[in-house]
Scaffold this motif. Structure first.
Motif, PDB file in Angstrom:
ATOM      1  N   VAL A 187       6.872 -13.022  -6.412  1.00 15.70           N
ATOM      2  CA  VAL A 187       6.836 -12.305  -5.140  1.00 15.70           C
ATOM      3  C   VAL A 187       5.849 -13.059  -4.257  1.00 15.70           C
ATOM      4  CG1 VAL A 187       6.403 -10.122  -3.972  1.00 15.70           C
ATOM      5  CG2 VAL A 187       7.338 -10.124  -6.299  1.00 15.70           C
ATOM      6  N   ALA A 188       6.397 -13.805  -3.323  1.00 20.35           N
ATOM      7  CA  ALA A 188       5.602 -14.667  -2.449  1.00 20.35           C
ATOM      8  C   ALA A 188       5.360 -13.929  -1.141  1.00 20.35           C
ATOM      9  CB  ALA A 188       6.340 -15.975  -2.195  1.00 20.35           C
ATOM     10  N   THR A 189       4.110 -13.664  -0.839  1.00 18.57           N
ATOM     11  CA  THR A 189       3.807 -12.828   0.323  1.00 18.57           C
ATOM     12  C   THR A 189       3.071 -13.623   1.398  1.00 18.57           C
ATOM     13  OG1 THR A 189       1.621 -11.995  -0.347  1.00 18.57           O
ATOM     14  CG2 THR A 189       3.570 -10.879  -1.262  1.00 18.57           C
ATOM     15  N   MET A 190       3.217 -13.141   2.611  1.00 17.33           N
ATOM     16  CA  MET A 190       2.526 -13.741   3.761  1.00 17.33           C
ATOM     17  C   MET A 190       2.438 -12.711   4.860  1.00 17.33           C
ATOM     18  SD  MET A 190       5.606 -16.320   4.947  1.00 17.33           S
ATOM     19  CE  MET A 190       5.794 -16.926   3.264  1.00 17.33           C
ATOM     20  N   LYS A 223       7.994 -11.470   0.700  1.00 17.81           N
ATOM     21  CA  LYS A 223       7.667 -10.162   1.269  1.00 17.81           C
ATOM     22  C   LYS A 223       6.487 -10.291   2.226  1.00 17.81           C
ATOM     23  CE  LYS A 223       9.246  -6.992  -2.356  1.00 17.81           C
ATOM     24  NZ  LYS A 223      10.152  -6.236  -1.478  1.00 17.81           N
ATOM     25  N   ARG A 224       6.423  -9.364   3.156  1.00 24.36           N
ATOM     26  CA  ARG A 224       5.290  -9.319   4.065  1.00 24.36           C
ATOM     27  C   ARG A 224       4.129  -8.588   3.395  1.00 24.36           C
ATOM     28  NH1 ARG A 224       2.578  -6.109   7.608  1.00 24.36           N
ATOM     29  NH2 ARG A 224       1.593  -7.241   9.352  1.00 24.36           N
ATOM     30  N   LEU A 225       2.951  -9.175   3.512  1.00 22.57           N
ATOM     31  CA  LEU A 225       1.735  -8.517   3.051  1.00 22.57           C
ATOM     32  C   LEU A 225       0.584  -9.077   3.873  1.00 22.57           C
ATOM     33  CD1 LEU A 225       0.605  -7.825  -0.600  1.00 22.57           C
ATOM     34  CD2 LEU A 225      -1.000  -8.596   1.132  1.00 22.57           C
ATOM     35  N   ASP A 226      -0.088  -8.201   4.593  1.00 20.80           N
ATOM     36  CA  ASP A 226      -1.274  -8.556   5.361  1.00 20.80           C
ATOM     37  C   ASP A 226      -2.473  -8.027   4.589  1.00 20.80           C
ATOM     38  OD1 ASP A 226      -3.361  -8.876   7.113  1.00 20.80           O
ATOM     39  OD2 ASP A 226      -2.332  -8.014   8.844  1.00 20.80           O
ATOM     40  N   VAL A 227      -3.282  -8.934   4.041  1.00 22.35           N
ATOM     41  CA  VAL A 227      -4.342  -8.515   3.124  1.00 22.35           C
ATOM     42  C   VAL A 227      -5.393  -7.648   3.789  1.00 22.35           C
ATOM     43  CG1 VAL A 227      -3.996 -10.504   1.622  1.00 22.35           C
ATOM     44  CG2 VAL A 227      -5.719 -10.624   3.454  1.00 22.35           C
ATOM     45  N   VAL A 228      -5.504  -7.692   5.121  1.00 23.67           N
ATOM     46  CA  VAL A 228      -6.516  -6.878   5.800  1.00 23.67           C
ATOM     47  C   VAL A 228      -5.961  -5.538   6.280  1.00 23.67           C
ATOM     48  CG1 VAL A 228      -7.788  -8.927   6.486  1.00 23.67           C
ATOM     49  CG2 VAL A 228      -6.175  -7.904   8.090  1.00 23.67           C
ATOM     50  N   ASP A 229      -4.726  -5.238   5.936  1.00 21.76           N
ATOM     51  CA  ASP A 229      -4.083  -3.982   6.328  1.00 21.76           C
ATOM     52  C   ASP A 229      -3.775  -3.172   5.073  1.00 21.76           C
ATOM     53  OD1 ASP A 229      -2.406  -1.931   7.077  1.00 21.76           O
ATOM     54  OD2 ASP A 229      -1.081  -3.167   8.308  1.00 21.76           O
ATOM     55  N   PRO A 230      -4.559  -2.137   4.765  1.00 16.70           N
ATOM     56  CA  PRO A 230      -4.348  -1.372   3.532  1.00 16.70           C
ATOM     57  C   PRO A 230      -2.936  -0.804   3.399  1.00 16.70           C
ATOM     58  CG  PRO A 230      -6.462  -0.804   4.497  1.00 16.70           C
ATOM     59  CD  PRO A 230      -5.755  -1.666   5.501  1.00 16.70           C
ATOM     60  N   ASP A 231      -2.340  -0.382   4.504  1.00 19.63           N
ATOM     61  CA  ASP A 231      -0.977   0.151   4.438  1.00 19.63           C
ATOM     62  C   ASP A 231       0.010  -0.937   4.039  1.00 19.63           C
ATOM     63  OD1 ASP A 231      -1.814   2.689   5.160  1.00 19.63           O
ATOM     64  OD2 ASP A 231      -1.398   2.392   7.293  1.00 19.63           O
TER      65      ASP A 231
END
Length: 284
Positions: free
Chosen positions: A34-37, A62-70
């Protein structure tokens, strides 16, 4: 006999550099990756690399913003719903920051800490229950700058030092519930100094005032070092090894040069060796 379910790894910051190379290499090694960015608009380079390597079917972007808990929570929920497990986490997302505190702001430092430290904490916290269930592992890409403080990298090194302290403290606790923790310490990696930070070197040095000569010396020295740097694929190889060995070491450097550099600090009880070394980087 039923087949063993495919092991799943989640990697942050995979749009370029070490993260991209690690995602492709993990898929080549048989992991469901699962490659996120943060910005899916930057996924084309990973898609091309996956296609060239013949692993498109083993990489899910998948989208994942590490500074956004949601964003973190939503991504982890999707991974477990779709795959039923998470066996490993590679914390790779991060951002550089070049400058010295007198000419910057505390907000600059906070922003650097947010991405490089608190983002790692957020993702690790969310992943741990699933990693505990799978008896998995947490691998975090720090830097030799997480061991050796470097000129004009005060905020960046502070964040990476914090990550190393966090993970070094977490490791024995996580081990009691079957989760391995390791930090990966790259040195210079090709294309990731000036280009990745969009540095306007002439403008930066012109604005540096009394620090201008030292900053120019630092940039000249560092650009030469990055000219003979590891490739992202070379830096990714030890990460893949750490994913698969029974008991990864806690601290893993990605090259002999990185090992020598880190070794200087770890043997430097009074700090004089490091100060002499890094002081030479900014001498006119």
């Amino acid at each position: 006999m039923s087949a063993q379910p495919q092991k799943t790894v989640l990697i942050t910051g995979t749009s370029s550099g070490i993260g991209l190379a690690t995602a492709v290499a993990a898929a080549q090694a048989g992991w469901l990756t699962v490659a996120t960015m943060r910005d899916l608009g930057k996924a084309d380079a990973l898609r091309r690399a996956a296609a060239e390597a013949g692993v498109t079917d083993r990489i899910q972007i998948k989208r994942l913003d590490v500074v956004d808990p949601d964003s973190v929570a939503d991504c982890l929920t999707e991974v477990i719903a779709e795959h039923g497990r998470l066996d490993a986490l590679v914390n790779n997302a991060g951002a550089g920051h070049v400058g010295t505190i007198e000419q910057g702001t505390v907000a600059d430092v906070r922003a650097t800490m947010e991405v490089n430290f608190f983002g790692v904490v957020e993702v690790t916290r969310a992943a741990l229950p699933h990693l505990r269930a799978a008896q998995g592992r947490v691998l975090t890409v720090t830097s030799v700058g997480g061991v050796v403080g470097q000129p004009f990298n005060e905020a960046y090194c502070a964040a990476k030092f914090a990550v190393e302290g966090f993970m070094e403290s977490l490791a024995p606790v996580a081990a009691t519930v079957g989760v391995s923790v390791a930090v990966i310490e790259p040195g210079a990696v090709a294309s990731e100094f000036v280009a990745s930070q969009s540095l306007d070197v002439p403008a930066l040095t012109a604005a540096a005032g009394p620090y201008g000569p030292a900053l120019q010396a630092y940039i000249d020295r560092t650009m030469k070092a990055f000219g003979s740097a590891q490739t992202p694929a070379e830096a990714a190889a030890p990460i893949i090894d750490a994913l698969t060995v029974d008991r990864p070491a806690f601290r893993i450097q990605t090259s002999d040069r990185a090992r020598d550099f880190v070794g200087t600090k770890l043997a430097d009880l009074d700090g004089s060796a490091v100060q002499s070394l890094t002081g030479s980087w900014v001498a006119g």
